[in-house]
Scaffold this motif. Structure first.
Motif, PDB file in Angstrom:
ATOM      1  N   LYS A  26       1.207  -1.120   0.034  1.00 35.29           N
ATOM      2  CA  LYS A  26      -0.231  -0.114   0.042  1.00 35.29           C
ATOM      3  C   LYS A  26       0.937   0.978   0.033  1.00 35.29           C
ATOM      4  N   ALA A  27       0.659   2.531  -1.122  1.00 32.05           N
ATOM      5  CA  ALA A  27       1.717   3.361  -0.732  1.00 32.05           C
ATOM      6  C   ALA A  27       0.786   4.392  -1.726  1.00 32.05           C
ATOM      7  N   GLY A  28       1.168   5.782  -1.313  1.00 29.27           N
ATOM      8  CA  GLY A  28       0.940   7.220  -1.277  1.00 29.27           C
ATOM      9  C   GLY A  28      -1.175   7.040  -1.092  1.00 29.27           C
ATOM     10  N   LEU A  29      -1.557   7.736  -2.527  1.00 29.64           N
ATOM     11  CA  LEU A  29      -3.039   8.036  -1.825  1.00 29.64           C
ATOM     12  C   LEU A  29      -4.056   6.823  -2.201  1.00 29.64           C
ATOM     13  N   GLY A  30      -4.456   5.651  -2.146  1.00 29.45           N
ATOM     14  CA  GLY A  30      -5.475   5.367  -2.156  1.00 29.45           C
ATOM     15  C   GLY A  30      -5.016   3.946  -3.260  1.00 29.45           C
ATOM     16  N   LEU A  31      -3.610   3.259  -3.361  1.00 28.85           N
ATOM     17  CA  LEU A  31      -3.441   2.859  -4.106  1.00 28.85           C
ATOM     18  C   LEU A  31      -2.419   1.561  -3.409  1.00 28.85           C
ATOM     19  N   GLU A  32      -2.795   0.154  -4.591  1.00 29.43           N
ATOM     20  CA  GLU A  32      -2.175  -0.581  -3.336  1.00 29.43           C
ATOM     21  C   GLU A  32      -1.411  -1.327  -4.770  1.00 29.43           C
ATOM     22  N   ILE A  33      -0.411  -2.160  -4.566  1.00 29.17           N
ATOM     23  CA  ILE A  33       0.442  -2.499  -5.616  1.00 29.17           C
ATOM     24  C   ILE A  33       0.851  -4.175  -5.654  1.00 29.17           C
ATOM     25  N   GLY A  34       0.052  -4.918  -6.480  1.00 25.02           N
ATOM     26  CA  GLY A  34       0.578  -6.111  -6.232  1.00 25.02           C
ATOM     27  C   GLY A  34      -1.052  -6.969  -6.157  1.00 25.02           C
ATOM     28  N   ALA A  35      -2.072  -5.765  -5.990  1.00 25.41           N
ATOM     29  CA  ALA A  35      -3.460  -6.213  -5.336  1.00 25.41           C
ATOM     30  C   ALA A  35      -4.119  -7.283  -5.886  1.00 25.41           C
ATOM     31  N   GLY A  36      -3.789  -6.952  -7.497  1.00 25.19           N
ATOM     32  CA  GLY A  36      -4.410  -7.855  -8.534  1.00 25.19           C
ATOM     33  C   GLY A  36      -4.804  -6.646 -10.103  1.00 25.19           C
ATOM     34  N   TYR A  37      -4.604  -5.894  -9.761  1.00 20.21           N
ATOM     35  CA  TYR A  37      -4.967  -5.195 -10.901  1.00 20.21           C
ATOM     36  C   TYR A  37      -2.842  -4.751 -10.714  1.00 20.21           C
ATOM     37  N   THR A  38      -2.738  -3.730 -12.032  1.00 20.21           N
ATOM     38  CA  THR A  38      -1.423  -3.298 -12.817  1.00 20.21           C
ATOM     39  C   THR A  38      -2.004  -1.653 -12.387  1.00 20.21           C
ATOM     40  N   THR A  39      -0.889  -1.083 -12.860  1.00 20.85           N
ATOM     41  CA  THR A  39      -0.910   0.000 -12.296  1.00 20.85           C
ATOM     42  C   THR A  39       0.209   0.901 -13.476  1.00 20.85           C
ATOM     43  N   PRO A  40       0.307   2.165 -14.103  1.00 24.08           N
ATOM     44  CA  PRO A  40       0.651   2.231 -15.013  1.00 24.08           C
ATOM     45  C   PRO A  40       2.430   3.398 -14.176  1.00 24.08           C
ATOM     46  N   GLU A  41       3.271   3.005 -14.523  1.00 26.10           N
ATOM     47  CA  GLU A  41       4.307   4.070 -14.231  1.00 26.10           C
ATOM     48  C   GLU A  41       5.018   4.811 -14.867  1.00 26.10           C
ATOM     49  N   LEU A  42       4.752   6.468 -14.770  1.00 25.01           N
ATOM     50  CA  LEU A  42       5.563   6.984 -15.718  1.00 25.01           C
ATOM     51  C   LEU A  42       7.036   7.577 -15.413  1.00 25.01           C
ATOM     52  N   ASN A  43       7.549   7.382 -16.275  1.00 22.74           N
ATOM     53  CA  ASN A  43       9.164   8.213 -15.766  1.00 22.74           C
ATOM     54  C   ASN A  43       9.359   8.817 -16.945  1.00 22.74           C
ATOM     55  N   TYR A  44       9.710  10.614 -16.489  1.00 22.86           N
ATOM     56  CA  TYR A  44      10.374  11.575 -17.124  1.00 22.86           C
ATOM     57  C   TYR A  44      11.673  11.656 -16.346  1.00 22.86           C
ATOM     58  N   ALA A  45      12.584  12.855 -17.812  1.00 19.86           N
ATOM     59  CA  ALA A  45      13.071  13.593 -16.925  1.00 19.86           C
ATOM     60  C   ALA A  45      12.863  15.309 -17.694  1.00 19.86           C
ATOM     61  N   PRO A  46      13.267  15.612 -16.696  1.00 22.39           N
ATOM     62  CA  PRO A  46      12.877  17.290 -17.219  1.00 22.39           C
ATOM     63  C   PRO A  46      14.113  17.851 -18.379  1.00 22.39           C
ATOM     64  N   ARG A  47      13.673  19.329 -19.090  1.00 16.04           N
ATOM     65  CA  ARG A  47      14.211  19.584 -20.066  1.00 16.04           C
ATOM     66  C   ARG A  47      16.043  20.406 -19.318  1.00 16.04           C
ATOM     67  N   PRO A  48      17.317  20.314 -20.417  1.00 15.14           N
ATOM     68  CA  PRO A  48      18.079  20.896 -19.269  1.00 15.14           C
ATOM     69  C   PRO A  48      18.474  21.830 -18.901  1.00 15.14           C
ATOM     70  N   GLN A  49      17.848  22.790 -19.307  1.00 12.84           N
ATOM     71  CA  GLN A  49      17.638  23.666 -19.251  1.00 12.84           C
ATOM     72  C   GLN A  49      17.199  23.963 -17.590  1.00 12.84           C
ATOM     73  N   ALA A  50      16.227  23.301 -17.335  1.00  9.68           N
ATOM     74  CA  ALA A  50      15.813  23.221 -16.585  1.00  9.68           C
ATOM     75  C   ALA A  50      16.039  23.392 -15.116  1.00  9.68           C
ATOM     76  N   GLY A  51      17.070  22.747 -15.209  1.00  9.45           N
ATOM     77  CA  GLY A  51      18.430  22.489 -14.043  1.00  9.45           C
ATOM     78  C   GLY A  51      18.701  23.605 -13.011  1.00  9.45           C
ATOM     79  N   LYS A  52      18.970  24.744 -14.339  1.00  9.84           N
ATOM     80  CA  LYS A  52      19.556  25.972 -13.787  1.00  9.84           C
ATOM     81  C   LYS A  52      18.965  26.539 -12.883  1.00  9.84           C
ATOM     82  N   SER A  53      18.215  26.405 -12.326  1.00  7.30           N
ATOM     83  CA  SER A  53      18.237  26.799 -10.646  1.00  7.30           C
ATOM     84  C   SER A  53      16.625  26.003  -9.938  1.00  7.30           C
ATOM     85  N   LYS A  54      16.700  25.973  -8.698  1.00  7.64           N
ATOM     86  CA  LYS A  54      15.905  25.017  -8.057  1.00  7.64           C
ATOM     87  C   LYS A  54      14.251  25.931  -8.496  1.00  7.64           C
ATOM     88  N   GLU A  55      14.414  26.784  -8.723  1.00  8.59           N
ATOM     89  CA  GLU A  55      12.629  27.368  -8.980  1.00  8.59           C
ATOM     90  C   GLU A  55      12.310  27.075  -9.923  1.00  8.59           C
TER      91      GLU A  55
END
Length: 461
Positions: A26-55
């Motif tokens: 059980k994790a997060g907001l109402g989710l249970e993983i491995g409990a009888g259904y599959t869930t998509p897990e989206l993986n992503y990366a920011p554009r390089p210029q986005a790392g120039k500052s914390k903001e």
């Protein structure tokens, strides 16, 4: 306390299935993983210029999160996991990672509250324990490394993961020389030693903060071998050697769960089917939906026992169908809808077998990782489960035996280049000592002399 696995979670391979694990999480907001259904897990990366500052970085992840959650609601997807793999600025500056986690979770809570979508946030901390020349697995960098987990756990991350790098300096040297003992030492011994330390501490952080210590992957070593091996026209590394490295990596990645992790195992751990057979934890997997990041030879097969289905990592930018995170999350969601429907109709094992068989005989890597053969590797690991070296060696030998069986059956057809490499690696393995202490002593002596960047203090030796 590290408690070794010495038995299998499943009585037989046929009991393994996507969307179902022996020990759901059980994790997060109402989710249970491995409990009888599959869930998509989206993986992503920011554009390089986005790392120039914390903001700028926070704003980028806010856009990514909003785009993905909105698309899931638009198509009626019931659940999603978002995985933020840290760029180096976020792990080297733990407060950056914490701020990103907080911003993402705030948006996810809004969508959950308004639309009821089940969701969770995974943060995968970057293994920052290296400089240009050396791994620094302990010391000041380790303190910063653990603080990054702490900050994310405190600020909204539901699942904690990492792609740890212990043993990589020896593995890199050995894989270029087809040094079987060195590959085994780097992944199965040194990698396992580092995993036990790292994951004991991550599990403590997760427990303290009421979140989930999820899992690791041998991306730094087994995936390196898979990528060097490449496709069917490539001969930089035999695919038979790559799958032996993968079998060894299962014994190594298992250490996370022995040290307190509970899953879901991370997507790029192609060894996860083996691990699930032993531990019963839920797993994430990637395959045909990871073509935005890399190619593999088992794009359908890897779906066979997944609980989360991932796309690997895609850079955030625009496409004709929306932003990349919208396009790939939608693709993942439809794959999960297919699996979940097959579960409800009682056709899931038929679908599992179709997925496995569509790639099983394409390449020795898919052949060994098909769930029936993956289970056999798991049995070899569990049989000598209380010793990191012996179980890694057993996994590698069983892997060779499985490939030989496939060749002898006439179903797995390999080139002379591949069969010669298989014969060499099996001969090498069978010549190794069964004395774990002697193996350790011999390899410490060898690699201290041959690999300048190998520092025994990294492993408490």
């Amino acid at each position: 306390m590290v408690k070794k696995y010495t038995s299998m979670a499943y009585a037989k391979a046929d009991d393994m299935l996507f969307g179902n694990s022996k020990f759901p999480v059980k994790a997060g907001l109402g989710l249970e993983i491995g409990a009888g259904y599959t869930t998509p897990e989206l993986n992503y990366a920011p554009r390089p210029q986005a790392g120039k500052s914390k903001e700028k970085l926070i704003k980028e992840y806010e856009r990514i999160t909003t785009d993905a959650m909105a698309r899931m609601v638009q198509i009626g997807a019931p659940s999603i996991v978002l995985e933020t793999e840290h760029v180096e600025q976020m792990s080297n500056n733990p407060e950056w990672g914490g701020a990103v986690a907080h911003a993402q979770k705030t948006i996810m809570e809004e969508y959950h509250d308004e639309y009821g979508i089940k969701c969770a946030l995974r943060h995968t901390i970057g293994d920052i324990r290296e400089d240009r020349d050396y791994l620094q697995l302990r010391g000041d960098k380790y303190t910063t490394f653990m603080e990054a987990f702490e900050q994310c756990a405190q600020n909204g991350a539901d699942l904690l993961s990492v792609e740890s790098m212990g043993g990589k300096e020896v593995f890199d040297y050995s894989i270029l020389r087809n040094d079987t003992a060195g590959i085994l030492f780097g992944i199965g011994v040194l990698g396992s030693m580092d995993m036990e330390m790292v994951w004991s501490d991550i599990a403590d952080i997760a427990k303290k903060n009421g979140v989930v210590a999820a899992g690791d992957t041998d991306c730094a070593q087994a995936n390196t071998a898979m990528f060097i091996a490449g496709g069917l026209l490539d001969k930089n590394l035999a695919h038979t050697i790559a799958i032996v490295a993968r079998a060894i990596s299962a014994a190594r990645s298992l250490c996370a769960y022995e040290a307190g992790a509970t899953g879901p195992g991370k997507d790029c751990g192609y060894e996860n089917t083996i691990i699930k057979s032993i531990s019963g934890v839920p797993i994430a997997q990637e395959g045909k939906t990871s073509t935005c990041a890399h190619s593999d030879l088992m794009g359908n097969l890897t779906m066979q026992c997944c609980d989360l289905w991932s796309n690997e990592s895609v850079e955030y930018h625009g496409e004709f169908g929306g932003t990349t995170v919208q396009c790939w999350s939608e693709t993942l969601a439809y794959d999960c809808a297919m699996m979940n429907t097959s579960l409800k109709l009682g056709k899931a094992k038929d679908l599992r077998d179709i997925l496995a068989l569509s790639d099983k005989y394409r390449d020795p890597q898919g052949y060994v990782l098909a769930y029936d053969n993956a289970y056999k590797v798991g049995e070899a690991i569990a049989k000598t489960g209380d010793n990191n070296y012996l179980r890694s060696k057993a996994a590698a030998i069983e892997c060779c035996n499985i490939v030989e069986e496939g060749i002898n059956s006439g179903k797995l057809k390999l080139t002379r280049f591949e069969t010669n490499a298989l014969a060499k690696v099996k001969t090498d393995l069978e010549a190794l000592t069964d004395d774990a202490d002697k193996f350790m002593s011999d390899n410490l002596t060898k690699f201290k002399q041959e690999v300048a960047v190998f520092k025994t203090e990294n492993y408490g030796l």
